[in-house]
Design a protein around this motif. Structure first.
Motif, PDB file in Angstrom:
ATOM      1  N   SER A  82      13.126  16.746   1.076  1.00  0.00           N
ATOM      2  CA  SER A  82      12.125  16.816   2.067  1.00  0.00           C
ATOM      3  C   SER A  82      11.562  15.555   2.220  1.00  0.00           C
ATOM      4  CB  SER A  82      11.075  17.793   1.445  1.00  0.00           C
ATOM      5  OG  SER A  82      10.569  17.305   0.251  1.00  0.00           O
ATOM      6  N   TYR A  83      11.066  15.447   3.385  1.00  0.00           N
ATOM      7  CA  TYR A  83      10.054  14.283   3.720  1.00  0.00           C
ATOM      8  C   TYR A  83       8.637  14.595   4.465  1.00  0.00           C
ATOM      9  CZ  TYR A  83       8.625   9.961   6.191  1.00  0.00           C
ATOM     10  OH  TYR A  83       7.842   8.773   6.786  1.00  0.00           O
ATOM     11  N   ILE A  84       7.770  14.114   3.910  1.00  0.00           N
ATOM     12  CA  ILE A  84       6.157  14.412   4.577  1.00  0.00           C
ATOM     13  C   ILE A  84       5.882  12.976   5.404  1.00  0.00           C
ATOM     14  CG2 ILE A  84       3.795  14.757   4.203  1.00  0.00           C
ATOM     15  CD1 ILE A  84       5.280  17.177   4.194  1.00  0.00           C
ATOM     16  N   HIS A  85       5.345  12.804   6.578  1.00  0.00           N
ATOM     17  CA  HIS A  85       4.904  11.735   7.354  1.00  0.00           C
ATOM     18  C   HIS A  85       3.574  11.927   7.460  1.00  0.00           C
ATOM     19  CE1 HIS A  85       5.032   8.269   9.907  1.00  0.00           C
ATOM     20  NE2 HIS A  85       4.797   8.896  10.698  1.00  0.00           N
ATOM     21  N   ALA A  86       2.915  10.831   7.492  1.00  0.00           N
ATOM     22  CA  ALA A  86       1.484  10.618   7.836  1.00  0.00           C
ATOM     23  C   ALA A  86       0.453  11.445   7.416  1.00  0.00           C
ATOM     24  CB  ALA A  86       1.368  10.567   9.375  1.00  0.00           C
ATOM     25  N   GLY A  87       0.738  11.680   5.910  1.00  0.00           N
ATOM     26  CA  GLY A  87      -0.396  12.891   5.224  1.00  0.00           C
ATOM     27  C   GLY A  87      -0.142  14.283   5.801  1.00  0.00           C
ATOM     28  N   GLY A  88       0.936  14.404   6.048  1.00  0.00           N
ATOM     29  CA  GLY A  88       1.224  15.915   6.351  1.00  0.00           C
ATOM     30  C   GLY A  88       0.962  16.170   7.701  1.00  0.00           C
ATOM     31  N   LYS A  89       1.156  15.107   8.707  1.00  0.00           N
ATOM     32  CA  LYS A  89       1.259  15.516  10.149  1.00  0.00           C
ATOM     33  C   LYS A  89       2.556  15.910  10.569  1.00  0.00           C
ATOM     34  CE  LYS A  89      -3.114  14.516  11.311  1.00  0.00           C
ATOM     35  NZ  LYS A  89      -3.867  15.495  11.824  1.00  0.00           N
ATOM     36  N   ILE A  90       3.549  15.615   9.879  1.00  0.00           N
ATOM     37  CA  ILE A  90       5.045  16.028  10.227  1.00  0.00           C
ATOM     38  C   ILE A  90       5.593  16.153   8.854  1.00  0.00           C
ATOM     39  CG2 ILE A  90       7.142  15.332  11.187  1.00  0.00           C
ATOM     40  CD1 ILE A  90       5.826  13.531  12.954  1.00  0.00           C
ATOM     41  N   GLY A  91       6.382  17.463   8.797  1.00  0.00           N
ATOM     42  CA  GLY A  91       7.240  17.565   7.740  1.00  0.00           C
ATOM     43  C   GLY A  91       8.527  17.883   7.798  1.00  0.00           C
ATOM     44  N   VAL A  92       9.580  17.653   7.115  1.00  0.00           N
ATOM     45  CA  VAL A  92      10.765  17.803   7.630  1.00  0.00           C
ATOM     46  C   VAL A  92      11.630  18.544   6.247  1.00  0.00           C
ATOM     47  CG1 VAL A  92      12.963  16.797   8.060  1.00  0.00           C
ATOM     48  CG2 VAL A  92      10.993  15.980   9.222  1.00  0.00           C
ATOM     49  N   LEU A  93      12.664  19.240   6.339  1.00  0.00           N
ATOM     50  CA  LEU A  93      13.572  19.701   5.178  1.00  0.00           C
ATOM     51  C   LEU A  93      15.119  19.330   5.846  1.00  0.00           C
ATOM     52  CD1 LEU A  93      12.212  23.254   4.155  1.00  0.00           C
ATOM     53  CD2 LEU A  93      11.891  20.786   3.025  1.00  0.00           C
ATOM     54  N   VAL A  94      15.512  18.819   5.083  1.00  0.00           N
ATOM     55  CA  VAL A  94      17.159  18.624   5.574  1.00  0.00           C
ATOM     56  C   VAL A  94      18.154  19.248   4.431  1.00  0.00           C
ATOM     57  CG1 VAL A  94      18.992  16.858   5.826  1.00  0.00           C
ATOM     58  CG2 VAL A  94      16.591  16.253   6.733  1.00  0.00           C
ATOM     59  N   GLU A  95      18.971  20.018   4.935  1.00  0.00           N
ATOM     60  CA  GLU A  95      20.151  20.568   4.116  1.00  0.00           C
ATOM     61  C   GLU A  95      21.292  20.125   4.364  1.00  0.00           C
ATOM     62  OE1 GLU A  95      22.310  25.171   3.480  1.00  0.00           O
ATOM     63  OE2 GLU A  95      20.865  24.845   5.108  1.00  0.00           O
ATOM     64  N   ALA A  96      22.192  19.919   3.320  1.00  0.00           N
ATOM     65  CA  ALA A  96      23.347  19.250   3.179  1.00  0.00           C
ATOM     66  C   ALA A  96      24.492  19.999   2.253  1.00  0.00           C
ATOM     67  CB  ALA A  96      23.455  17.839   2.774  1.00  0.00           C
TER      68      ALA A  96
END
Length: 310
Positions: free
Chosen positions: A156-170
């Protein structure tokens, strides 16, 4: 006494509360409308519902990943103001919602809201939300959630204190630190460049046809192409479409940290080779707070004038 649909509708219009809450209130008060309104107010439900007309377009995105990296969730919870979004109580609540989403079996947001709140099973997720609205005093909305379960790994990755969130599956046989760092870098790429698809293979034919029609119209409206034969224009369109797909497909995007302009696919392959493992990017989820929501533009001068009766 039996509660009629007409009574429920009337109470709902009076208070703005939810249909089931209105039915419950009338049942608790033997159909007395005034007492039902008071019951809703006392339980914080009318207060919460009255605020629901105000647009909740701020808020944060939160993620929750299991220790083994096999299960992960991402949620977007909206508030009306950025001030509340930065409130510790609100942020703690959103983290709890993400933890709930990680274990949910719900297929959509309605089912998610209807299930028992894990931290207090005497209430539903929706009832807990309404209680939080009453406490914080501002409209809030659990807008969406997504859950990934995998035999591989999720980062996972959270950008700008929660403005953008990402999950990446591999899919990968070994989630080494280098592999996790690679996937984190890919997640940052997704946050920054917002791809729409994993690869060009995932782009449906209808989308491609639609884009080709737009590019064809653009080409034919360009005076520089007036004397060019159709087959030349067709090749131009294919070239432009492929360039466009590189911008919206993750694996074909130029990797933002690349020194030699390699794409994301080549970057992941280079890490896999160095680690002696296979890394196959399988899916991703990207939530950006408020995307697609229209934020209400407040006209402060008009509001003051209205309050003054001008």
């Amino acid at each position: 006494m039996a509660i009629t649909a007409k009574q429920v509708k009337e109470l709902r219009e009076m208070t703005g509360a939810g249909m089931m809450d209105c039915k419950k209130a009338l049942g608790q008060t033997d159909g007395d409308m005034d007492k039902a309104v008071e019951w809703l107010r006392e339980n914080g439900l009318a207060k919460a519902a009255k605020k629901s007309g105000r647009i909740a377009a701020e808020g944060i995105v939160a993620v929750d990943v299991s220790e083994d990296g096999k299960t992960a969730s991402i949620v977007e919870v909206n508030s009306e103001t950025d001030f509340v979004a930065k409130n510790e109580k609100f942020q703690d609540y959103v983290a709890e919602v993400a933890a709930q989403a990680k274990t949910t079996s719900a297929a959509d947001i309605d089912a998610f809201l209807a299930e028992p709140w894990a931290l207090d099973t005497s209430v539903t997720v929706d009832e807990k939300l309404k209680a939080m609205i009453a406490v914080i005093g501002e409209n809030m909305n659990i807008r969406r959630f997504a859950k990934i379960e995998t035999e591989g790994t999720v980062v996972s990755y959270i950008h700008a204190g929660g403005k953008i969130g990402v999950l990446v599956e591999a899919d990968t046989a070994s989630a080494t630190d280098a592999v996790k760092e690679c996937l984190k870098n890919v997640a940052m790429q997704i946050a920054a460049l917002n791809p729409k698809y994993l690869s060009s293979d995932d782009v449906d034919a209808e989308y491609k046809e639609h884009e080709k029609e737009i590019l064809l119209a653009q080409a034919k409206n360009d005076p520089k192409n007036a004397n060019k034969p159709d087959e030349i224009i067709e090749k131009m369109i294919i070239g432009r479409l492929n360039k466009e797909l590189k911008e919206v497909c993750l694996l074909e995007q130029e990797y933002v940290k690349a020194e030699n302009k390699e794409n994301v696919k080549k970057y992941v392959e280079s890490v896999a080779k160095a680690e002696g493992v296979s890394i196959n990017l399988k899916s991703f989820v990207r939530f950006e707070t408020g995307e697609g929501l229209e934020k209400k533009e407040e006209d402060f001068a008009a509001e003051v004038a209205a309050q003054m009766g001008n």
